[in-house]
Write a protein that holds these residues in place. Structure first.
Motif, short mmCIF file in Angstrom:
data_model
loop_
_atom_site.label_atom_id
_atom_site.label_comp_id
_atom_site.label_asym_id
_atom_site.label_seq_id
_atom_site.Cartn_x
_atom_site.Cartn_y
_atom_site.Cartn_z
N LYS A 1 0.83 -1.21 0.00
CA LYS A 1 0.00 0.00 0.00
C LYS A 1 0.86 1.26 0.00
CE LYS A 1 -4.04 2.14 2.07
NZ LYS A 1 -4.62 2.37 0.74
N GLN A 2 1.96 1.22 0.74
CA GLN A 2 2.88 2.37 0.75
C GLN A 2 3.42 2.64 -0.66
OE1 GLN A 2 5.99 2.01 3.75
NE2 GLN A 2 4.55 0.98 5.13
N LEU A 3 3.78 1.58 -1.35
CA LEU A 3 4.30 1.73 -2.71
C LEU A 3 3.24 2.30 -3.64
CD1 LEU A 3 6.50 1.22 -4.87
CD2 LEU A 3 5.53 -1.07 -5.15
N VAL A 4 2.04 1.74 -3.57
CA VAL A 4 0.93 2.20 -4.42
C VAL A 4 0.67 3.68 -4.19
CG1 VAL A 4 -1.55 2.00 -4.88
CG2 VAL A 4 -0.16 -0.07 -4.59
N ASN A 5 0.60 4.08 -2.94
CA ASN A 5 0.29 5.47 -2.62
C ASN A 5 1.43 6.42 -3.00
OD1 ASN A 5 -2.19 4.75 -1.61
ND2 ASN A 5 -1.51 4.66 0.51
N LYS A 6 2.67 5.96 -2.89
CA LYS A 6 3.80 6.85 -3.17
C LYS A 6 3.92 7.15 -4.65
CE LYS A 6 8.48 7.90 -1.73
NZ LYS A 6 9.63 7.51 -0.88
N ILE A 7 3.65 6.14 -5.50
CA ILE A 7 3.79 6.39 -6.94
C ILE A 7 2.43 6.57 -7.62
CG2 ILE A 7 5.97 5.16 -7.01
CD1 ILE A 7 4.54 2.87 -8.43
N ASN A 8 1.35 6.52 -6.81
CA ASN A 8 0.01 6.80 -7.32
C ASN A 8 -0.28 5.95 -8.56
OD1 ASN A 8 -2.21 8.24 -6.49
ND2 ASN A 8 -1.89 9.91 -7.96
N ALA A 9 -0.08 4.66 -8.43
CA ALA A 9 -0.21 3.76 -9.58
C ALA A 9 -1.43 2.87 -9.45
CB ALA A 9 1.04 2.89 -9.71
N PRO A 10 -2.07 2.54 -10.55
CA PRO A 10 -3.11 1.51 -10.52
C PRO A 10 -2.50 0.18 -10.09
CG PRO A 10 -3.05 2.64 -12.67
CD PRO A 10 -1.82 3.04 -11.92
N ILE A 11 -3.32 -0.65 -9.46
CA ILE A 11 -2.83 -1.94 -9.00
C ILE A 11 -3.83 -3.04 -9.34
CG2 ILE A 11 -3.70 -1.39 -6.67
CD1 ILE A 11 -1.60 -3.43 -5.63
N THR A 12 -3.30 -4.16 -9.82
CA THR A 12 -4.09 -5.35 -10.08
C THR A 12 -3.51 -6.50 -9.28
OG1 THR A 12 -4.92 -6.82 -11.83
CG2 THR A 12 -2.67 -6.05 -12.07
N THR A 13 -4.26 -7.58 -9.16
CA THR A 13 -3.75 -8.77 -8.48
C THR A 13 -4.03 -10.01 -9.33
OG1 THR A 13 -5.81 -9.20 -7.28
CG2 THR A 13 -4.16 -7.82 -6.18
N SER A 14 -3.25 -11.05 -9.08
CA SER A 14 -3.57 -12.36 -9.61
C SER A 14 -4.69 -12.95 -8.75
CB SER A 14 -2.35 -13.27 -9.55
OG SER A 14 -1.99 -13.51 -8.20
N LEU A 15 -5.20 -14.10 -9.13
CA LEU A 15 -6.20 -14.79 -8.33
C LEU A 15 -5.67 -15.03 -6.91
CD1 LEU A 15 -9.06 -16.31 -8.66
CD2 LEU A 15 -7.68 -18.38 -8.73
N MET A 16 -4.41 -15.48 -6.82
CA MET A 16 -3.81 -15.77 -5.52
C MET A 16 -3.51 -14.50 -4.72
SD MET A 16 -3.80 -18.96 -5.22
CE MET A 16 -2.96 -18.90 -3.67
N GLY A 17 -3.45 -13.37 -5.40
CA GLY A 17 -3.13 -12.12 -4.73
C GLY A 17 -4.35 -11.38 -4.21
N ILE A 18 -5.55 -11.90 -4.48
CA ILE A 18 -6.77 -11.22 -4.03
C ILE A 18 -6.76 -11.08 -2.51
CG2 ILE A 18 -9.27 -11.52 -3.76
CD1 ILE A 18 -9.33 -12.63 -6.60
N THR B 1 -7.82 -2.15 -9.70
CA THR B 1 -8.51 -2.32 -10.98
C THR B 1 -9.08 -3.73 -11.16
OG1 THR B 1 -6.44 -2.93 -12.11
CG2 THR B 1 -7.04 -0.59 -12.06
N GLY B 2 -9.01 -4.55 -10.12
CA GLY B 2 -9.54 -5.91 -10.22
C GLY B 2 -8.47 -6.90 -10.64
N MET B 3 -8.89 -8.14 -10.72
CA MET B 3 -7.99 -9.24 -11.08
C MET B 3 -7.55 -9.12 -12.54
SD MET B 3 -8.83 -13.32 -10.67
CE MET B 3 -10.10 -13.32 -11.94
N ILE B 4 -6.37 -9.66 -12.84
CA ILE B 4 -5.83 -9.65 -14.20
C ILE B 4 -5.82 -11.08 -14.75
CG2 ILE B 4 -3.42 -9.97 -13.48
CD1 ILE B 4 -2.58 -8.04 -15.72
N GLY B 5 -5.87 -11.22 -16.08
CA GLY B 5 -5.67 -12.54 -16.67
C GLY B 5 -6.83 -13.01 -17.52
N MET B 6 -6.92 -14.33 -17.68
CA MET B 6 -7.92 -14.92 -18.58
C MET B 6 -9.33 -14.46 -18.25
SD MET B 6 -8.66 -18.95 -19.39
CE MET B 6 -7.29 -19.12 -20.54
N HIS B 7 -9.64 -14.35 -16.97
CA HIS B 7 -10.95 -13.82 -16.55
C HIS B 7 -10.78 -12.55 -15.73
CE1 HIS B 7 -13.26 -17.10 -18.18
NE2 HIS B 7 -12.44 -17.97 -17.62
#
Length: 566
Positions: free
Chosen positions: A223-240, A251-257
């Motif tokens: 979260k510190q990284l996301v806030n410092k560079i003000n970047a969109p973030i996605t996760t894999s299924l395992m990263g939810i 921005t939600g999960m990335i990948g096939m679905h």
């Protein structure tokens, strides 16, 4: 202190802080079960209905708690029944210790009754495994197994113990457990500065977080990284759960679905920062699909660097340590134009907005969001329902989405729910299943009732193997070969036969009341949630296609309309 091997085993488990074991007895582990009887005031044994259920329960216990899960089975078929659960844990890097009994030493290698080479069978799906042939080595083997399961990239370890070893006696001396140190050998100043430079130079950074963030308890640093560079973030299924899904930058999960926003942002970014993820083929397996972006990879496992995707820079090491050292080297950013692009893409809908009288997947998770507000642990089986849960439920916390990612194990959810509930006695546990997956291990309903676990099971019943049917619809010209079930199983009566409270929900106006009653009654409940067999998971990317080629419901409708016009 002079103890037999079984008592040494139990004492070593207690050293490691083990309070719960999931298992099933048999001849080769009778000495161990006798010791469990003697130590029942110190360690809880949960008798499952099948050894696979025990392995999944230990896995769910580990995922939801961050501790090492433990399962126990007898030799031969008992041991082989653990294999799917061990492989599930291995693919998703879950710390697990599986203990199996075997025939006595003189009978090894003679095709004895219920003998199997479980060490050889599980060698490809464990971090390490042991055959104990000397009782004097037993304590160190157990301690080492727990250390290996937790150290670096977590994973399962198997200990196979012949029956005569558990009956022999030896001196036991208590030892305090040794906790693994976070890996930092390759976190060099040069690697940190190279990655920091790429991040500082980027104008369109996109963060991709995987299960490694959760495994290393690095959610705050992320979260510190996301806030410092003000970047969109996605996760894999395992990263939810590694990042609050209600946050605007998620921005939600990335990948096939994955969501349309996540998939397209990956192709439009100039820097993809991958953290604790292995670039699965269900996410991104071809560098050419994001050829305009540089890629940074941060992971604890050196074997994952440049394995599936060639990257521009990397840091090998514990993610929590890496991020704590990297963040001070990074400049703050606002990325306003890039965030405008993100906001525009997040508004793109994967499904067509329309009022439907029938029950839908979205409606179920909308109600669950309203009632629980992210305060639950959700386990799932594998299939459409798994993807709908990932797409539509708003997960706020780590270790709350418990699902089989790498192996894709149908029948996983019910056992995982049992383990999750034992690890989190005061939390709501909801198991989301499909009628196909539920049939795999529904016998574990008996385990839930026997232990009075207030788990809420929701079977999304579409009378089909939904995900396979969806592929048959898209890629096999609607040849629905053996995916329509027609089993006529009455899940409400089945639940009642096992001792659960059963509900069937067929209309929208029924759902709110049923969910609130099911959650409030504090007893095991099954809800049969009836949906149409042709409901599909959108978005979708066809196998082998770039993740930018996102198929949405509107695309399918337009194609069908064009075919009719022709």
């Amino acid at each position: 202190m002079l103890l037999n091997g079984a008592e040494i085993l139990i004492n070593c488990l207690l050293e490691q802080g083990v309070d719960t074991i999931f298992g099933y007895p048999g001849g080769a582990v009778l000495n161990i079960y006798d010791a469990l009887y003697k130590y029942q005031d110190k360690i809880t044994h949960v008798l499952t209905c099948h050894e696979q259920g025990a392995a999944h329960a230990a896995d769910g216990y580990a995922r939801s708690s961050g501790k090492v899960g433990v399962c126990l089975a007898t030799s031969g078929p008992g041991a082989t029944n653990l294999v799917t659960g061990i492989a599930t844990a291995y693919m998703d890097s879950i710390p697990l210790v599986a203990i199996t009994g075997n025939v006595t030493m003189p009978l090894l290698g003679k095709d004895s009754f219920q003998e199997v080479d479980i060490s050889g069978i599980t060698m490809p799906i464990t971090k390490h495994n042991y055959m104990v042939k000397d009782i004097n080595k037993l304590p160190d083997i157990i301690r080492e197994a727990f250390y290996i399961a937790k150290e670096g990239r977590p994973g399962p370890v198997l200990i196979d113990i012949p029956k005569d070893i558990t009956g022999q006696t030896a001196i036991y001396e208590h030892q305090e457990p040794v906790e693994p140190k976070r890996k930092n050998k390759y976190i060099t100043r040069e690697a940190l500065e190279k990655v920091a430079k790429l991040i500082n130079q980027s104008e369109r950074p996109f963060i991709f977080a995987g299960g490694g963030v959760i495994a290393s308890s690095s959610e705050n640093e992320l979260k510190q990284l996301v806030n410092k560079i003000n970047a969109p973030i996605t996760t894999s299924l395992m990263g939810i759960g590694a990042y609050d899904s209600n946050d605007n930058l998620y921005t939600g999960m990335i990948g096939m679905h994955g969501t349309k926003a996540s998939n397209l942002l990956a192709t439009k970014c100039d820097l993809l920062i991958a953290i604790g993820t292995r670039f699965s083929d269900r996410v991104l397996s071809d560098r050419e699909h994001i050829e305009n972006a540089k890629i940074v990879h941060i992971d604890v496992d050196p074997a994952e660097i440049n394995k599936n995707i060639k990257v521009d820079s990397y840091i090998i090491g514990d993610i929590k340590l890496v991020l704590s050292k990297l963040i001070p080297l990074i400049n703050e950013k606002n990325n306003l134009e890039w965030l405008d692009t993100m906001s525009f893409l997040k508004k793109q809908k994967a499904i067509v907005d329309r009022q439907e009288e029938a029950l839908t997947p979205q409606f179920l998770f909308q109600k669950l969001n309203e009632i629980t507000n992210g305060n639950l642990i959700m386990t799932t089986d594998v299939g459409q329902h798994q993807m709908w849960a990932a797409l539509y439920y708003n997960f706020k916390y780590p270790r709350t989405y418990i699902s089989s990612g790498g192996l894709g194990t149908m029948g996983y959810g019910l056992g995982a729910a049992i383990g999750s509930q034992f690890a989190n006695k005061d939390k709501l546990v909801v198991d989301i299943s499909g009628d196909g997956s539920f049939g795999m291990n529904c016998n574990e309903l008996a385990t839930i009732v026997s232990n009075k676990l207030p788990i809420v099971i929701i079977v999304m019943n579409n009378n089909s193997l939904g995900m396979v049917r969806q592929w048959q619809n898209f890629f096999y010209e609607e040849r629905y070969s053996h995916t329509t079930l027609n089993r006529e199983t009455n899940f409400v009566k089945l639940a009642e036969a096992y001792g659960l409270k059963g509900y069937r929900v067929e209309y929208k106006e029924e759902l709110d009341g049923v969910l609130r009653e099911a959650i409030g009654c504090k007893r095991p409940v099954l809800i049969d949630y009836i949906i149409n067999e042709d409901k599909k998971v959108f978005p979708m990317v066809a196998p082998g296609e770039p993740i930018s080629k996102v198929i949405c419901e509107k695309d399918i409708m337009e194609l069908a309309s064009a075919n009719v016009s022709e």
